[in-house]
Design a protein around this motif. Structure first.
Motif, mmCIF file in Angstrom:
data_model
loop_
_atom_site.group_PDB
_atom_site.id
_atom_site.type_symbol
_atom_site.label_atom_id
_atom_site.label_comp_id
_atom_site.label_asym_id
_atom_site.label_seq_id
_atom_site.Cartn_x
_atom_site.Cartn_y
_atom_site.Cartn_z
ATOM 1 N N ASP A 152 0.820 -1.212 0.000
ATOM 2 C CA ASP A 152 0.000 0.000 0.000
ATOM 3 C C ASP A 152 0.854 1.262 0.000
ATOM 4 O OD1 ASP A 152 -2.365 -1.526 0.086
ATOM 5 O OD2 ASP A 152 -2.208 -1.697 2.265
ATOM 6 N N GLY A 153 1.936 1.227 -0.767
ATOM 7 C CA GLY A 153 2.786 2.394 -0.899
ATOM 8 C C GLY A 153 3.782 2.601 0.225
ATOM 9 N N ARG A 154 3.755 1.745 1.253
ATOM 10 C CA ARG A 154 4.682 1.878 2.375
ATOM 11 C C ARG A 154 5.760 0.798 2.281
ATOM 12 N NH1 ARG A 154 5.370 -0.096 7.679
ATOM 13 N NH2 ARG A 154 3.642 -1.567 7.376
ATOM 14 N N ARG A 155 7.020 1.219 2.320
ATOM 15 C CA ARG A 155 8.128 0.261 2.237
ATOM 16 C C ARG A 155 8.320 -0.446 3.578
ATOM 17 N NH1 ARG A 155 13.244 2.461 -1.306
ATOM 18 N NH2 ARG A 155 12.141 2.742 -3.293
ATOM 19 N N VAL A 156 8.031 -1.729 3.602
ATOM 20 C CA VAL A 156 8.242 -2.497 4.830
ATOM 21 C C VAL A 156 9.622 -3.149 4.837
ATOM 22 C CG1 VAL A 156 5.797 -2.907 5.234
ATOM 23 C CG2 VAL A 156 7.080 -4.522 3.844
ATOM 24 N N VAL A 157 10.211 -3.324 3.649
ATOM 25 C CA VAL A 157 11.615 -3.713 3.508
ATOM 26 C C VAL A 157 12.228 -2.703 2.550
ATOM 27 C CG1 VAL A 157 13.236 -5.513 2.778
ATOM 28 C CG2 VAL A 157 11.075 -6.161 3.873
ATOM 29 N N ASP A 158 13.275 -2.021 3.003
ATOM 30 C CA ASP A 158 13.745 -0.840 2.281
ATOM 31 C C ASP A 158 15.247 -0.936 1.998
ATOM 32 O OD1 ASP A 158 14.093 1.648 1.187
ATOM 33 O OD2 ASP A 158 13.492 2.775 2.963
ATOM 34 N N ASP A 159 15.580 -1.451 0.796
ATOM 35 C CA ASP A 159 16.974 -1.493 0.332
ATOM 36 C C ASP A 159 17.877 -2.278 1.279
ATOM 37 O OD1 ASP A 159 18.817 -0.879 -1.677
ATOM 38 O OD2 ASP A 159 19.588 0.845 -0.569
ATOM 39 N N VAL A 160 17.453 -3.490 1.624
ATOM 40 C CA VAL A 160 18.173 -4.345 2.579
ATOM 41 C C VAL A 160 19.218 -5.184 1.848
ATOM 42 C CG1 VAL A 160 17.905 -6.385 4.059
ATOM 43 C CG2 VAL A 160 16.368 -4.422 4.315
ATOM 44 N N SER A 161 20.456 -5.153 2.354
ATOM 45 C CA SER A 161 21.553 -5.942 1.777
ATOM 46 C C SER A 161 22.373 -6.565 2.904
ATOM 47 C CB SER A 161 22.478 -5.069 0.921
ATOM 48 O OG SER A 161 21.801 -4.519 -0.181
ATOM 49 N N PHE A 162 22.758 -7.837 2.728
ATOM 50 C CA PHE A 162 23.647 -8.504 3.689
ATOM 51 C C PHE A 162 24.145 -9.807 3.086
ATOM 52 C CE2 PHE A 162 19.298 -9.778 4.759
ATOM 53 C CZ PHE A 162 19.394 -11.160 4.791
ATOM 54 N N ARG A 163 25.168 -10.386 3.730
ATOM 55 C CA ARG A 163 25.742 -11.675 3.328
ATOM 56 C C ARG A 163 25.814 -12.598 4.540
ATOM 57 N NH1 ARG A 163 29.719 -11.590 -1.030
ATOM 58 N NH2 ARG A 163 30.987 -12.994 0.233
ATOM 59 N N SER B 62 12.241 0.212 10.930
ATOM 60 C CA SER B 62 11.440 0.818 9.858
ATOM 61 C C SER B 62 11.847 0.325 8.477
ATOM 62 C CB SER B 62 11.555 2.349 9.922
ATOM 63 O OG SER B 62 11.125 2.833 11.170
ATOM 64 N N GLY B 63 12.077 -0.989 8.377
ATOM 65 C CA GLY B 63 12.352 -1.605 7.085
ATOM 66 C C GLY B 63 13.792 -1.575 6.637
ATOM 67 N N ARG B 64 14.659 -0.892 7.365
ATOM 68 C CA ARG B 64 16.061 -0.753 6.957
ATOM 69 C C ARG B 64 16.985 -1.408 7.984
ATOM 70 N NH1 ARG B 64 16.718 2.930 2.829
ATOM 71 N NH2 ARG B 64 18.947 2.958 3.243
ATOM 72 N N ILE B 65 18.147 -1.834 7.505
ATOM 73 C CA ILE B 65 19.203 -2.273 8.417
ATOM 74 C C ILE B 65 19.976 -1.024 8.837
ATOM 75 C CG2 ILE B 65 21.337 -3.599 8.651
ATOM 76 C CD1 ILE B 65 20.170 -5.658 6.748
ATOM 77 N N VAL B 66 19.874 -0.676 10.113
ATOM 78 C CA VAL B 66 20.526 0.545 10.592
ATOM 79 C C VAL B 66 21.960 0.282 11.043
ATOM 80 C CG1 VAL B 66 18.373 1.668 11.229
ATOM 81 C CG2 VAL B 66 19.549 0.246 12.918
ATOM 82 N N GLN B 67 22.272 -0.989 11.371
ATOM 83 C CA GLN B 67 23.636 -1.339 11.772
ATOM 84 C C GLN B 67 23.794 -2.845 11.660
ATOM 85 O OE1 GLN B 67 24.718 0.014 15.715
ATOM 86 N NE2 GLN B 67 26.905 -0.356 15.410
#
Length: 359
Positions: free
Chosen positions: A17-28, A213-218
């Motif tokens: 619904d237009g809200r990013r629940v996963v936002d540009d997440v990257s990891f290995r 909020s959908g992002r990896i902050v650390q």
């Protein structure tokens, strides 16, 4: 050339619904490594897990297993073709099948053709004596062990675990976590674990991915996230904190404990100086009487006890500073229950304080 990670997630994005629940997440996640998606409810960690599993679809980004793209928006392998195992918090055992057939369910030929693999796993999770039992005959901890054996039976390259210990009695969790971790390391499986419990993440993970909020902050090793948090919220997620607020003037900030160096902060900037309760030190000898102690740097602050509580392994003492009334909490090993109103001198371990711009 760098070896491909067992699991790699690149720029994963998902919106509802237009809200990013996963936002540009990257990891290995490397083989044999346990990575933990950690964060409060609604931060996007379970959605990330479902996308990696193949039961949900990203809007953008790629997922690779051993360097092979399993989903990139244009091409998508079904969940069963990804070499990814799943373990959920409700265990999802088949009630009509005995333990042996539950563990063998994902193996070609069933239990008869895979008796050695099934019995080996059940022995390693201490469940071999329940080979012919049905799920309803098992305790929660026993069902968890069977679910783990079933998830590992096909030798997946990656195992996804969604709050797998949340349904267990608290007294059982530590032992079962340790047993699970030992078996996962033994198998060399790359693990992506979802939890909202910092203690669980610290206990199990080699790599913590802190989400908000959908992002990896650390992201980093548990030691690094605990001792070098990226902001006040990250510090507070792992433990209770004390916060001293101030305004920077000439790279210094005034507090009840003297001036703090705040280099790199512009004049007039408001800052939060954060310290954990275990790093607030009490001068037990003076108990507020006589001259102030002289710590190595800074100064002591006079405070009065508001309340003291015994928590089992430690005592929590709540203070209010004498002149400014700032609320501060200190933890003390063992039993320490001074009466309310007792004056005491408090000191800070400045090397364990964090300074953040107030946001």
């Amino acid at each position: 050339m760098t070896e491909p990670a067992r699991l790699e997630v690149q720029n994963l994005t998902r919106a509802f619904d237009g809200r990013r629940v996963v936002d540009d997440v990257s990891f290995r996640v490397e083989a044999g490594q346990v990575a933990c998606l950690l964060g409060p409810s609604g931060c996007g960690k379970s959605t990330t897990l479902r996308i990696v599993a193949g039961v949900d679809m990203q809007d953008r980004g790629r997922i690779l297993v051993d360097g092979r793209v399993v989903c990139d928006g244009a091409n998508r392998l079904p969940p069963e073709a990804r070499s990814i195992g799943l373990m959920f918090q409700d265990f999802a055992l088949f009630p009509h099948l005995p333990v042996s057939e539950n563990v063998a369910f994902g193996l070609k030929g069933g239990f008869r053709a895979n008796r050695a693999r099934v019995t080996d796993l059940l022995e390693r999770v201490h469940m071999l004596r329940h080979l012919d039992s049905y799920p309803h005959e098992l305790s929660g901890g026993e069902q968890q062990r069977v679910a783990l054996a079933r998830a590992l039976a096909p030798r997946p390259g990656v195992l996804l675990m969604d709050e797998p210990f949340s349904g267990l009695d608290e007294r059982l969790r530590d032992g079962i976590r340790d047993e699970t971790l030992a078996l996962l390391k033994d198998e060399g499986t790359a693990v992506l674990l979802v939890t909202h419990e910092p203690v669980e993440a610290m206990r199990m993970a080699d790599l913590i991915l802190l989400m908000r909020s959908g992002r990896i902050v650390q992201q980093g090793a548990p030691y690094n996230l605990y001792n070098a948090p990226v902001d006040r919220q990250a510090a507070a997620f792992f433990s209770d904190i004390n916060v001293l607020q101030g305004r920077v003037q000439g790279a210094l900030t005034d507090t009840p404990f003297g001036q703090f160096l705040t280099p790199g902060m512009p004049d007039g900037c408001e800052v939060d100086i954060v310290i954990r309760p275990q790093h607030l030190r009490i001068d037990f000898d003076r108990a507020g009487q006589g001259p102030a102690p002289t710590p190595e740097n800074g100064q002591a602050a006079l405070a009065r006890v508001v309340r003291a509580r015994y928590l089992g392994r430690e005592s929590l003492v709540e203070f209010a500073t004498e002149h400014s009334g700032i609320a501060l909490n200190a933890t003390v090993p063992g039993v320490f229950l001074p009466p309310a109103g007792t004056p005491m001198w408090l000191m800070l371990r400045r090397d364990r304080c964090f300074v953040f711009p107030r946001g």
